[in-house]
Scaffold this motif. Structure first.
Motif, PDB file in Angstrom:
ATOM      1  N   LYS A 245      47.235  37.148  52.247  1.00 61.57           N
ATOM      2  CA  LYS A 245      46.935  37.831  53.512  1.00 61.57           C
ATOM      3  C   LYS A 245      45.512  38.373  53.563  1.00 61.57           C
ATOM      4  CE  LYS A 245      51.740  39.025  54.517  1.00 61.57           C
ATOM      5  NZ  LYS A 245      52.754  40.094  54.681  1.00 61.57           N
ATOM      6  N   ALA A 246      44.844  38.423  52.421  1.00 61.17           N
ATOM      7  CA  ALA A 246      43.453  38.884  52.404  1.00 61.17           C
ATOM      8  C   ALA A 246      42.507  37.803  52.909  1.00 61.17           C
ATOM      9  CB  ALA A 246      43.047  39.304  50.991  1.00 61.17           C
ATOM     10  N   ASN A 247      42.969  36.544  52.958  1.00 64.13           N
ATOM     11  CA  ASN A 247      42.194  35.395  53.398  1.00 64.13           C
ATOM     12  C   ASN A 247      41.150  34.998  52.356  1.00 64.13           C
ATOM     13  OD1 ASN A 247      40.625  33.488  55.218  1.00 64.13           O
ATOM     14  ND2 ASN A 247      42.160  34.237  56.633  1.00 64.13           N
TER      15      ASN A 247
ATOM     16  N   PRO B  36      35.059  36.231  47.571  1.00 65.40           N
ATOM     17  CA  PRO B  36      34.914  36.215  46.111  1.00 65.40           C
ATOM     18  C   PRO B  36      35.996  37.085  45.472  1.00 65.40           C
ATOM     19  CG  PRO B  36      32.778  36.471  47.150  1.00 65.40           C
ATOM     20  CD  PRO B  36      33.799  36.611  48.239  1.00 65.40           C
ATOM     21  N   ILE B  37      36.499  36.673  44.341  1.00 65.42           N
ATOM     22  CA  ILE B  37      37.650  37.351  43.740  1.00 65.42           C
ATOM     23  C   ILE B  37      37.320  38.800  43.361  1.00 65.42           C
ATOM     24  CG2 ILE B  37      39.418  37.218  41.938  1.00 65.42           C
ATOM     25  CD1 ILE B  37      39.398  34.918  43.999  1.00 65.42           C
ATOM     26  N   GLU B  38      36.085  39.086  43.018  1.00 64.87           N
ATOM     27  CA  GLU B  38      35.740  40.467  42.666  1.00 64.87           C
ATOM     28  C   GLU B  38      35.898  41.403  43.867  1.00 64.87           C
ATOM     29  OE1 GLU B  38      32.255  43.079  40.428  1.00 64.87           O
ATOM     30  OE2 GLU B  38      32.337  40.898  40.225  1.00 64.87           O
ATOM     31  N   LEU B  39      35.652  40.907  45.086  1.00 65.44           N
ATOM     32  CA  LEU B  39      35.865  41.748  46.269  1.00 65.44           C
ATOM     33  C   LEU B  39      37.350  41.889  46.562  1.00 65.44           C
ATOM     34  CD1 LEU B  39      32.967  40.713  48.678  1.00 65.44           C
ATOM     35  CD2 LEU B  39      33.180  42.751  47.234  1.00 65.44           C
ATOM     36  N   PHE B  40      38.152  40.861  46.267  1.00 63.81           N
ATOM     37  CA  PHE B  40      39.605  41.020  46.377  1.00 63.81           C
ATOM     38  C   PHE B  40      40.080  42.073  45.376  1.00 63.81           C
ATOM     39  CE2 PHE B  40      43.916  39.719  44.930  1.00 63.81           C
ATOM     40  CZ  PHE B  40      44.593  40.060  46.087  1.00 63.81           C
ATOM     41  N   ARG B  41      39.504  42.069  44.206  1.00 68.65           N
ATOM     42  CA  ARG B  41      39.837  43.093  43.209  1.00 68.65           C
ATOM     43  C   ARG B  41      39.532  44.494  43.755  1.00 68.65           C
ATOM     44  NH1 ARG B  41      36.913  45.438  38.694  1.00 68.65           N
ATOM     45  NH2 ARG B  41      38.371  46.081  37.046  1.00 68.65           N
ATOM     46  N   ALA B  42      38.444  44.618  44.507  1.00 69.66           N
ATOM     47  CA  ALA B  42      38.104  45.916  45.114  1.00 69.66           C
ATOM     48  C   ALA B  42      39.177  46.342  46.109  1.00 69.66           C
ATOM     49  CB  ALA B  42      36.740  45.832  45.789  1.00 69.66           C
ATOM     50  N   LEU B  43      39.751  45.388  46.834  1.00 71.25           N
ATOM     51  CA  LEU B  43      40.836  45.721  47.754  1.00 71.25           C
ATOM     52  C   LEU B  43      42.080  46.151  46.996  1.00 71.25           C
ATOM     53  CD1 LEU B  43      40.605  42.849  50.423  1.00 71.25           C
ATOM     54  CD2 LEU B  43      39.847  45.224  50.657  1.00 71.25           C
ATOM     55  N   VAL B  44      42.391  45.438  45.922  1.00 75.25           N
ATOM     56  CA  VAL B  44      43.589  45.749  45.137  1.00 75.25           C
ATOM     57  C   VAL B  44      43.478  47.130  44.494  1.00 75.25           C
ATOM     58  CG1 VAL B  44      44.899  45.092  43.085  1.00 75.25           C
ATOM     59  CG2 VAL B  44      44.176  43.334  44.698  1.00 75.25           C
ATOM     60  N   LEU B  45      42.317  47.409  43.911  1.00 72.04           N
ATOM     61  CA  LEU B  45      42.135  48.683  43.218  1.00 72.04           C
ATOM     62  C   LEU B  45      41.926  49.835  44.180  1.00 72.04           C
ATOM     63  CD1 LEU B  45      39.836  47.596  40.234  1.00 72.04           C
ATOM     64  CD2 LEU B  45      42.332  47.796  40.297  1.00 72.04           C
ATOM     65  N   GLY B  46      41.330  49.569  45.349  1.00 69.03           N
ATOM     66  CA  GLY B  46      41.076  50.617  46.319  1.00 69.03           C
ATOM     67  C   GLY B  46      39.813  51.395  46.008  1.00 69.03           C
ATOM     68  N   SER B  47      39.336  52.152  46.999  1.00 70.91           N
ATOM     69  CA  SER B  47      38.078  52.894  46.845  1.00 70.91           C
ATOM     70  C   SER B  47      38.181  53.990  45.801  1.00 70.91           C
ATOM     71  CB  SER B  47      37.656  53.490  48.193  1.00 70.91           C
ATOM     72  OG  SER B  47      38.668  54.353  48.702  1.00 70.91           O
ATOM     73  N   GLY B  48      39.398  54.446  45.515  1.00 67.91           N
ATOM     74  CA  GLY B  48      39.546  55.489  44.506  1.00 67.91           C
ATOM     75  C   GLY B  48      39.177  55.011  43.112  1.00 67.91           C
TER      76      GLY B  48
END
Length: 592
Positions: A556-558, A561-573
């Motif tokens: 669903k993230a479409n 780069p995988i590192e930016l998907f990792r940023a979504l998974v981990l969150g801004s915290g």
């Protein structure tokens, strides 16, 4: 695999915006007017800006359609520079994590486009110097005038065609006489530009012919001579400079971009390794594959894994039966992920898979079947030679096909593309092989690990063949662009290291260096898969996510780069992003 076009990357420093005060979120505390570019306001939503930029570029590239035209280069340069400068003004700190990711995706995309543009300008300039005349520019200018429907003087147009024809004949004679020479990459770019001009001129002529009586009167005689001169010049360059026949479809010629080009591409794909380090990863993974291949060969009673591979290659279905095999294998893979609830498979995705056969000509570029929106099955036809038929049968045997189906269809490309069309579809603009090919290869790793996915020794050899192939892709594609391997050496590597049939090896290299791919595309299969696999360990095995949650969230993230998907998974915290974010995730153990 699917064949999307990927832009190259570029790392020119951005100009700072012409102000000294920090921009406040949404300009809430300032009455100073905000800048805008071509209809895009500074405070427009970042997702809306992405959609606008996509259509702006589509319109610009469609109108200024001669790829080698300086006018096209200038228009795109101005647009991309302006959009990048406006991003500096946008309220990044006011965005949530999804919006920050979108901002970085757009910024990298624009820089990617600039990189490709600059690289094209360089190659096109070299091709123009080689031809030694400005007739391609004059012809491009006339095509662009037709796009604007400028007033036309048919008599003067006819004179221009006659003059351009004379200049092309002079250029051809100079090449035949040995006065003009060029490196293969420059000569190849010149032929591509000439052939593009020819196609545009055919459209140019049909626009006026018959509708403007004076045009037909003056231009109908010099026009076919111009088209012939274009073709003759292109054929001469191929024959004299490249050693090719005019209808040669076998020789492999590409445009290596060098180490700096690779480093730029890696930076914008957020891969924090050098080309040399990535080649080392490819070698390490290959060593693992070879060890496993020896185990599978031993289980079949072979001492040499190459002999076991030959045994598996000869386990193919008869001509005419390959579509049924692929259909049944597709059902098997789909049923598996549904049974173990690994990922959500929408009914429409499962029910609407279309199947087509690949032409013999297309099989020269794609020796194995492709997947995505549909399955395109590669298998020998009656028109092939006996040797070509055998190589196609062996290269598309039962166990190679089984190891490819789930990569191409469900849970691989077909499922991924179904989600991309429906969830944050504006992110399809940011297609990256590390995501789309990485996802499909990731499933090869997951199913290899799974004790519930049936694997006979023959099945394992089929899976390992492709995994070794991904390792070799990292090595030969990077070494090719580094200038350390020729196309022929790349072919030989696939034959020696992986056990390819020579025809399939040539097809793979031809597609790699002559297709519409970025320099990292072939390396991205395994590297992207390793990234997703490493993130899976971080958040599923250690972080409390379920496998299905992780997979559905990825889909669903479409695209990104995988590192930016990792940023979504981990969150801004856990992972704070800024507008100048640089890659920092060392995803591969053992490479520091």
């Amino acid at each position: 695999m699917r064949d999307p076009k990927f832009a190259q990357s570029h790392s020119r420093p951005l100009d700072r915006p012409p102000h000294h005060e920090p921009l406040r979120a949404n300009n809430a505390n300032s009455d100073r007017p905000l800048p805008s570019t071509r209809g895009g306001e500074i405070n427009e939503k970042i997702a809306d800006r992405i959609v606008r930029v996509q259509w702006d570029l589509t319109n610009l590239q469609s109108f200024w359609k001669v790829r080698s035209s300086p006018q096209r280069h200038e228009k795109l340069q101005v647009y991309l520079d302006a959009e990048l400068k406006v991003l500096e003004w946008m309220p990044f700190q006011a965005y949530d994590q999804e919006e920050r990711v979108d901002f970085l995706l757009l910024k990298n995309f624009l820089r990617n486009q600039l990189s490709q543009l600059h690289r094209d300008v360089d190659f096109d300039s070299q091709a123009l110097v080689f031809l030694g005349d400005d007739f391609p520019l004059r012809m491009a200018s006339m095509i662009e005038a037709r796009q604007r429907v400028d007033d036309l003087d048919p008599k003067k147009v006819a004179e221009s065609l006659v003059e351009c024809t004379k200049r092309m004949i002079v250029a051809k004679d100079s090449i035949l006489g040995g006065k003009k020479k060029a490196e293969p990459t420059v000569a190849w770019r010149a032929t591509r530009n000439l052939e593009e001009l020819k196609s545009h001129w055919q459209e140019w002529y049909s626009f006026y012919d018959g509708y403007d009586p004076l045009f037909t009167y003056w231009v109908s005689e010099p026009y076919p001579k111009l088209i012939k001169a274009l073709q003759d010049l292109s054929d001469t360059i191929k024959k004299v400079c490249l050693g090719l026949d005019s209808d040669d479809e076998d020789t492999i010629i590409g445009e290596p971009i060098g180490r700096n080009g690779i480093l730029e591409a890696l930076e914008l794909e957020l891969i924090p390794y050098t080309p040399e380090e990535l080649i080392e990863i490819g070698r390490k993974e290959y060593d693992w594959c070879e060890t496993e291949m020896k185990k599978a060969a031993s289980a079949l009673g072979f001492q040499d894994w190459h002999d076991a591979l030959e045994h598996v290659k000869n386990l193919y279905v008869e001509p005419g039966q390959q579509p049924q095999l692929v259909r049944d294998l597709t059902k098997e893979a789909t049923a598996y992920v549904k049974k173990y609830d690994s990922v959500t498979v929408p009914p429409i995705c499962e029910e609407t898979i279309k199947t087509f056969m690949m032409s013999p000509k297309a099989q020269k570029m794609n020796p194995f079947f492709l997947g995505g929106d549909e399955i395109i099955v590669s298998y020998p036809t009656f028109s092939m030679s006996h040797e070509e038929k055998l190589m196609s049968l062996r290269g598309n045997n039962i166990h190679f096909a089984r190891a490819t189906v789930f990569h191409e269809m469900i849970p691989g490309h077909h499922l991924h593309m179904h989600y991309m069309a429906r969830h944050r579809p504006y992110r399809q603009l940011f297609q990256t092989p590390f995501c789309i090919e990485g996802w499909a290869f990731y499933w090869e790793m997951v199913l290899w690990d799974s004790s519930s996915w049936q694997k006979t020794p023959e099945n394992r050899i089929g899976m390992l063949f492709w995994r070794m192939h991904r390792c070799a892709r990292i090595i030969f594609s990077l070494k090719y662009h580094l200038g350390e391997m020729t196309a022929e050496e790349c072919v030989q590597l696939l034959v020696d290291w992986v056990g390819h049939e020579r025809a399939t090896a040539e097809g793979e290299v031809r597609r790699s260096v002559m297709g519409d791919y970025g320099p990292l595309y072939q390396a991205a299969y395994m590297l992207g898969g390793l990234q997703i696999y490493a993130l899976r360990k971080e958040v599923v095995e250690k972080g409390g996510w379920s496998e299905k949650e992780f997979h559905d969230y990825f889909l669903k993230a479409n695209q990104m780069p995988i590192e930016l998907f990792r940023a979504l998974v981990l969150g801004s915290g856990e992972l704070e992003l800024d507008k100048y974010y640089k890659s920092q995730w060392k995803f591969y153990a053992g490479i520091k």
